[in-house]
Design an enzyme around this catalytic site. Sequence first.
Site, PDB file in Angstrom:
ATOM      1  N   ARG A   5       0.780  -1.238  -0.036  1.00  0.00           N
ATOM      2  CA  ARG A   5       0.082   0.096  -0.005  1.00  0.00           C
ATOM      3  C   ARG A   5       0.906   1.288   0.162  1.00  0.00           C
ATOM      4  NH1 ARG A   5      -4.919  -2.025   3.654  1.00  0.00           N
ATOM      5  NH2 ARG A   5      -6.137  -2.893   2.101  1.00  0.00           N
ATOM      6  N   LYS A  27     -21.965 -15.193   0.804  1.00  0.00           N
ATOM      7  CA  LYS A  27     -23.357 -14.690   0.799  1.00  0.00           C
ATOM      8  C   LYS A  27     -24.087 -13.888  -0.289  1.00  0.00           C
ATOM      9  CE  LYS A  27     -23.112 -13.533   5.653  1.00  0.00           C
ATOM     10  NZ  LYS A  27     -23.291 -12.189   6.365  1.00  0.00           N
ATOM     11  N   GLY A  47     -11.722  -7.853  -1.631  1.00  0.00           N
ATOM     12  CA  GLY A  47     -10.488  -8.210  -1.014  1.00  0.00           C
ATOM     13  C   GLY A  47      -9.668  -9.604  -1.027  1.00  0.00           C
TER      14      GLY A  47
HETATM   15  P1  ADP Z   1     -14.535 -10.597  -1.886  1.00  0.00           P
HETATM   16  O1  ADP Z   1     -13.808 -10.137  -0.558  1.00  0.00           O
HETATM   17  O2  ADP Z   1     -13.577 -10.935  -2.655  1.00  0.00           O
HETATM   18  O3  ADP Z   1     -15.504  -9.718  -2.221  1.00  0.00           O
HETATM   19  P2  ADP Z   1     -16.213 -12.251  -0.249  1.00  0.00           P
HETATM   20  O4  ADP Z   1     -15.777 -11.590   1.026  1.00  0.00           O
HETATM   21  O5  ADP Z   1     -17.642 -11.788  -0.727  1.00  0.00           O
HETATM   22  O6  ADP Z   1     -15.167 -11.924  -1.381  1.00  0.00           O
HETATM   23  O7  ADP Z   1     -16.258 -13.773  -0.228  1.00  0.00           O
HETATM   24  C1  ADP Z   1     -15.121 -14.390   0.434  1.00  0.00           C
HETATM   25  C2  ADP Z   1     -15.209 -15.765   1.413  1.00  0.00           C
HETATM   26  O8  ADP Z   1     -16.379 -16.493   0.859  1.00  0.00           O
HETATM   27  C3  ADP Z   1     -14.285 -16.392   1.490  1.00  0.00           C
HETATM   28  O9  ADP Z   1     -13.914 -16.244   2.936  1.00  0.00           O
HETATM   29  C4  ADP Z   1     -14.488 -17.768   1.221  1.00  0.00           C
HETATM   30  O10 ADP Z   1     -14.045 -18.755   2.299  1.00  0.00           O
HETATM   31  C5  ADP Z   1     -15.802 -17.684   1.300  1.00  0.00           C
HETATM   32  N1  ADP Z   1     -16.606 -18.911   0.615  1.00  0.00           N
HETATM   33  C6  ADP Z   1     -16.527 -19.254  -0.712  1.00  0.00           C
HETATM   34  N2  ADP Z   1     -17.231 -20.179  -1.075  1.00  0.00           N
HETATM   35  C7  ADP Z   1     -17.805 -20.726   0.075  1.00  0.00           C
HETATM   36  C8  ADP Z   1     -18.382 -21.926   0.490  1.00  0.00           C
HETATM   37  N3  ADP Z   1     -18.872 -22.905  -0.441  1.00  0.00           N
HETATM   38  N4  ADP Z   1     -18.970 -21.923   1.751  1.00  0.00           N
HETATM   39  C9  ADP Z   1     -18.541 -20.991   2.493  1.00  0.00           C
HETATM   40  N5  ADP Z   1     -17.687 -19.911   2.435  1.00  0.00           N
HETATM   41  C10 ADP Z   1     -17.251 -19.769   1.440  1.00  0.00           C
HETATM   42 MG    MG Z   2     -14.230 -10.287   1.594  1.00  0.00          MG
END
Ligand code: ADP
Ligand code: MG
Length: 395
Positions: A36, A199, A352
């Site tokens: 960063r 989610k 992230g």
């Molecule tokens: P980003 O930060 O890229 O936007 P998110 O925060 O929305 O992504 O989601 C990331 C999380 O989703 C990770 O911690 C991952 O473990 C979780 N995840 C992905 N697939 C599953 C699953 N099948 N069951 C539970 N958690 C999941």
């Molecule tokens: Mg995230």
Amino acid sequence: MKKTVRDVEVRGKTVIVRCDFNVPLDENKNITDDIRITSAMPTINYLVENDAKVILMSHLGRPKGEPDMKYSLAPVAKRLEELLGKAVTFISVPEVVNDEVKEAAKNLKGGDVMLLENVRFRKEETKNGEEFSKELADMAELFVNDAFGTAHRAHSSTAGIASYIPGVSGFLIEKELEFLGNAVENPKRPFVAIMGGAKVSDKITVIDNLLKKVDCLIIGGGMSYTFYKGMGYEIGTSILEADKTDLAVSLIEKAKEMGVELLLPVDTVVAKEFNNDSEHFTCDRDKIPADYMGMDIGEKTVALFSEKIKNAATVIWNGPVGVFEMDTFAKGTKAIAEAMAECDGMTIIGGGDSAAAVKKFGLNDKMTHISTGGGASLEFLEGKVLPGVDVLQDK
Ligand code: ADP
Ligand code: MG
């Protein structure tokens, strides 16, 4: 289009720059990853080379609106001195700005650099308090926002300050707007978006917004089980948002109406327990056993998704397609990253955890753009106006 530091005169001016120096520290206050700081250097160097008097500011951690020296920016000041090869004025006071700090700001000469203490030591910061905004603004003639990661927050140092002095973007925000903005508003087609993560509720607005723009929407990760449920499949003990199944179904219908291809995983890696060493196997999506949970996309899905990604002209990826933190269930997410790396089109990562995944697989250099702002890039993809960008002057 927003003005950047290139569009205004900075020579001899006192310029206050909001950076994102929210770096990870170990117990001994060593910076464990300085990306960063190094990412902010092009803007800082530009200002220094053009004889501006530079005041830098940032938050670090979550000091709860009161001074907590655990979150002092002292380690950042030290690293900045190493990167700049010269002294950086750093007056660590709990009130961030006081007479001594104001005096030091006044005494800066062209090319000098000063760093303020953690702006979140002031409780007004996150409330966009006028007084603090004004105190910051009073020290300078020009505001530069280069902290994309906090641009979705209207704080004193990200937005409020621009009520008192003109604001322009630094090179980091310029780049984010160029890539994220262009990809969404003016994409080369086919335009594919991959949405994952835990989610549906986290991503619903993004999905809604992207449905209007993309040719193909790929859905993976934890949220796909809510879609499955809505489609009538058994999902075992997979992560589920029971109150969002109708919404998921309506999104499938909406995509159909809009002529957007919507792809869901066709097979899934299931595990007995939520841990890396759990017993696991791959099954088709209509064969998930009652006592197993979906952890990753299966191989058939990898093939299906990869084909789409590789042939896209623009790809945006937000959210891992599996529990990538566990090596056993990281294969699907890795395959998506690899398909993006192989894609000749524009490849953009927003989010992230997705960025962390790409980094974990060592594929950073193979992507067109990895957004530095998790929440900010999400809000951007939702089509929202980011307050820290909105306050900057238009070209
Ligand atoms: P980003 O930060 O890229 O936007 P998110 O925060 O929305 O992504 O989601 C990331 C999380 O989703 C990770 O911690 C991952 O473990 C979780 N995840 C992905 N697939 C599953 C699953 N099948 N069951 C539970 N958690 C999941
Ligand atoms: Mg995230």
